[in-house]
Write an enzyme that holds these catalytic residues in place. Structure first.
Site, mmCIF file in Angstrom:
data_model
loop_
_atom_site.group_PDB
_atom_site.id
_atom_site.type_symbol
_atom_site.label_atom_id
_atom_site.label_comp_id
_atom_site.label_asym_id
_atom_site.label_seq_id
_atom_site.Cartn_x
_atom_site.Cartn_y
_atom_site.Cartn_z
ATOM 1 N N ASP A 1 0.876 -1.227 0.187
ATOM 2 C CA ASP A 1 0.066 0.164 -0.077
ATOM 3 C C ASP A 1 0.917 1.337 0.023
ATOM 4 O O ASP A 1 1.874 1.351 -0.909
ATOM 5 C CB ASP A 1 -0.950 -0.137 1.092
ATOM 6 C CG ASP A 1 -2.052 1.064 1.016
ATOM 7 O OD1 ASP A 1 -3.089 0.668 0.202
ATOM 8 O OD2 ASP A 1 -2.031 1.879 1.547
ATOM 9 N N TYR B 1 -3.324 11.124 2.354
ATOM 10 C CA TYR B 1 -3.636 11.109 0.825
ATOM 11 C C TYR B 1 -3.847 12.577 0.246
ATOM 12 O O TYR B 1 -3.395 12.619 -0.891
ATOM 13 C CB TYR B 1 -5.117 10.804 0.882
ATOM 14 C CG TYR B 1 -5.408 8.980 1.042
ATOM 15 C CD1 TYR B 1 -5.440 8.357 -0.298
ATOM 16 C CD2 TYR B 1 -4.948 8.614 2.172
ATOM 17 C CE1 TYR B 1 -5.745 6.815 -0.038
ATOM 18 C CE2 TYR B 1 -5.011 7.255 2.214
ATOM 19 C CZ TYR B 1 -5.381 6.363 1.347
ATOM 20 O OH TYR B 1 -5.500 4.908 1.258
ATOM 21 N N HIS C 1 -4.822 -7.777 -0.869
ATOM 22 C CA HIS C 1 -3.943 -6.455 -0.226
ATOM 23 C C HIS C 1 -3.232 -6.498 0.917
ATOM 24 O O HIS C 1 -2.333 -5.835 1.260
ATOM 25 C CB HIS C 1 -5.176 -5.272 -0.388
ATOM 26 C CG HIS C 1 -4.527 -4.018 -0.387
ATOM 27 N ND1 HIS C 1 -3.577 -3.456 -1.206
ATOM 28 C CD2 HIS C 1 -4.612 -2.887 0.567
ATOM 29 C CE1 HIS C 1 -3.427 -2.394 -0.982
ATOM 30 N NE2 HIS C 1 -4.013 -1.556 0.086
#
Length: 459
Positions: free
Chosen positions: A237, A372, A434
Site C-alpha cells: 500500500d 492522501y 491487499h
C-alpha cells in the site's frame, strides 16, 4: 489555398492533442519518465513550534526511548459507552456490501466488540512480542517496532517494513517470528517496523507537507540512527510508495526493495490491440476503482471533515476501515452479507478489531487521512510534483515484486520493469490480497527471503 491552410492548421492542432494524450498515457510515462527531479535531500520540520522566517528548527532529541502501550480504564469505559449508544441505519434488503458496510454485519461486530473482544489481551501481546520504541525526528516522535532474532545463525539482515492505510505495523505481526527465524536457510532479519507519522502511535505532523518524500527521509534517518547504513525495505500500500521513494532518493542505503503494490494512474491507455489484451485486467481494475475509490477522493481533498466523524464514533471508524479490508481481501466481497470478513478469509475478527483499536486509541485517524491529500491532491501532491509513479529506480538497487491474486492492482512484469532498473524477482503467488502480511504471512516471508538470498549471493 485558404482551405488547405485551414486543414493543415487543424491537422497540426490534432497532432498536438495526440502528443498531449500520448504523454498522459501511463505506458509512455513509465517508459519515458519526465524530467521531474528526484526530491532533494533537505530537512523538514513538523513539530508544534512555529518557526520564524530563516529560523533553524530546534535540534531533535536523538534518544531511543522504550515505549509501552498502556490504555487506561477510563478510555476503555468511554469506548464501551460509545459502542452501546451506536445508532445504526437499516441496510436495504439484499444489498449486502454493495452500498457500503452492511448494518446487520456491523451490529454483529459491535456485539462481539462489546462482549467478547479483549483489548488487554492484545495490548499484552503487542507489548510482549513486539518491542516498541520512540525517537524524535524532524520535531515529532516516531514510533517503531524493533525485533532482533533470539538465536541468530547465519546471515542477519536489517529489514525496514512499512505499512499503509488503513493499517499499522500490527499488520506485520504474523511475519515477525518468521522473518527473525534463521533455523532454515541460514538467513534471518532484524526487523524495524515504524508507524508512519500520523498513523498508529507515531506523533501526527503539526505542519503541512508531510508526504511520501518526507516519510522516506524520516525513515532513512531512523535507520541511520539505529546504526544501519544499508538495509532491505519492504512495503505494501503506501508502504510500497514510501519504499520506492527511499530507493529513488537514497539508492546507496537500499540493499534491496521488495513491494506488493504498484500504482497505475487512471488515464486512457493508447496502445495497440495486441498490447491492450495484456491490459484487460487493468482496465477492469479501473472500473472497480471507480466503484471502490470514493474514499481516496475524499481523503485527497477534504480529509478533516470525515475525520471528525471517524474520530468521534468507534462504530463509524470500524465500518470505514473494515469496509476497506473487505474489498482488499477480495473485490467480490461486496456481494456477501458479511463482506467476507467472517467466513473464508485468513484474518480473525480479533485482528481486524485490534487494528481499529490502534486507530481509535491513538486518535490519529484524521492525520492518517491527510496523507492522501499531501500525496494525491491534484497538481501539488507529491505523487504528481515528483512524478513518483513513473520515476525509475536506479539499477544499483535490486528489486522484487510479489503479485498476490486478489491485490487491487496486478501489473504485468514489463510494467514493473519500467519502474525498476534492476528487477531480479517477479513472483505470482497462489493466494492472498491487499493485506498479504495478515492473510498469507508465510508466502510473503518466503518471497522476501528468496529475494534476499539472491541479493546476498550476488555479492
Amino acid at each position: 489555398m485558404v482551405g488547405v491552410g485551414f486543414v493543415m492548421q487543424q491537422q497540426l492542432q490534432l497532432k498536438k492533442e495526440e502528443d498531449k494524450m500520448l504523454k498522459n498515457n501511463v505506458l509512455y510515462r513509465l517508459a519515458f519518465p519526465s524530467n521531474h527531479p528526484i526530491p532533494l535531500r533537505t530537512n523538514g520540520w513538523f513539530g508544534k513550534k512555529t518557526l520564524n522566517k530563516n529560523e533553524n528548527p530546534p535540534k531533535d532529541d536523538v534518544e531511543i526511548r522504550p515505549f509501552t502501550i498502556d490504555i487506561d480504564q477510563s478510555t476503555l469505559d468511554d469506548l464501551k459507552h460509545r459502542l452501546k449508544d451506536t445508532k445504526l441505519t437499516e441496510s436495504l434488503d439484499g444489498t449486502n456490501f454493495r452500498y457500503g458496510f452492511n448494518s446487520k454485519t456491523l451490529e454483529d461486530i459491535i456485539e462481539y466488540w462489546q462482549n467478547s473482544y479483549d483489548w488487554l489481551h492484545w495490548q499484552k501481546e503487542l507489548n510482549t512480542n513486539c518491542p516498541q520504541f520512540k525517537t524524535q525526528i524532524e520535531g515529532i516522535d516516531i514510533h517503531f517496532i524493533h525485533i532482533r532474532p533470539e538465536k541468530p545463525t547465519g546471515v542477519v539482515l536489517p529489514l525496514l517494513m512499512i505499512h499503509g492505510w488503513p493499517s499499522s505495523p500490527f499488520e506485520f505481526h504474523k511475519t515477525f517470528p518468521l522473518l527473525t527465524d534463521g533455523s532454515t536457510g541460514g538467513l534471518s532479519f532484524e526487523v524495524i517496523a515504524p508507524s508512519i507519522p500520523g498513523f498508529g502511535f507515531s506523533e501526527a505532523p503539526h505542519k503541512e507537507g508531510f508526504h511520501c518524500v518526507a516519510a522516506a527521509r524520516i525513515f532513512v534517518k531512523l535507520m541511520h540512527r539505529l546504526g544501519f547504513s544499508r538495509f532491505f525495505v519492504h512495503g505494501g500500500d503506501w508502504g510500497s510508495f514510501i519504499s520506492k521513494t527511499i530507493a529513488l532518493m537514497y539508492p546507496e542505503s537500499v540493499r534491496g526493495i521488495h513491494t506488493t503494490l504498484h500504482f497505475i494512474p487512471n488515464r486512457k491507455v493508447l496502445i495497440s490491440e495486441s498490447q491492450r489484451l495484456m491490459f484487460t485486467q487493468l482496465e477492469a481494475i479501473r472500473k472497480n476503482w471507480y466503484l471502490e475509490g470514493g474514499y481516496s477522493h475524499i481523503q485527497a481533498t477534504k480529509p478533516d471533515t470525515v475525520g471528525v466523524a471517524l474520530g468521534d464514533s468507534p462504530a463509524g471508524l470500524a465500518a470505514y476501515i473494515l469496509e476497506k479490508f473487505s474489498s482488499g481481501l477480495d473485490i467480490n466481497n461486496v456481494y456477501k452479507l458479511d463482506g467476507g470478513l467472517f467466513n473464508g478469509n485468513r484474518l480473525t475478527l480479533d485482528e481486524l478489531l485490534t487494528n481499529v483499536m490502534i486507530y481509535w486509541f491513538s486518535h490519529n485517524v484524521t492525520s492518517s487521512l491527510r496523507f492522501y491529500r499531501e500525496n494525491l491532491f491534484p497538481g501539488s501532491g507529491a505523487m504528481f510534483k515528483f512524478n513518483l509513479t513513473a520515476a525509475k529506480v536506479s539499477s544499483m538497487v535490486p528489486a522484487a515484486y510479489a503479485v498476490f491474486p486478489n491485490e487491487i492492482v496486478r501489473p504485468p512484469k514489463f510494467v514493473i520493469e519500467m519502474s525498476y532498473g534492476n528487477l531480479i524477482q517477479y513472483t505470482e503467488l497462489p493466494r492472498g490480497g491487499h493485506f498479504s502480511a495478515l492473510e498469507e504471512p508465510q508466502l510473503l516471508v518466503d518471497d522476501i527471503k528468496r529475494f534476499a538470498r539472491v541479493v546476498v549471493s550476488r555479492l
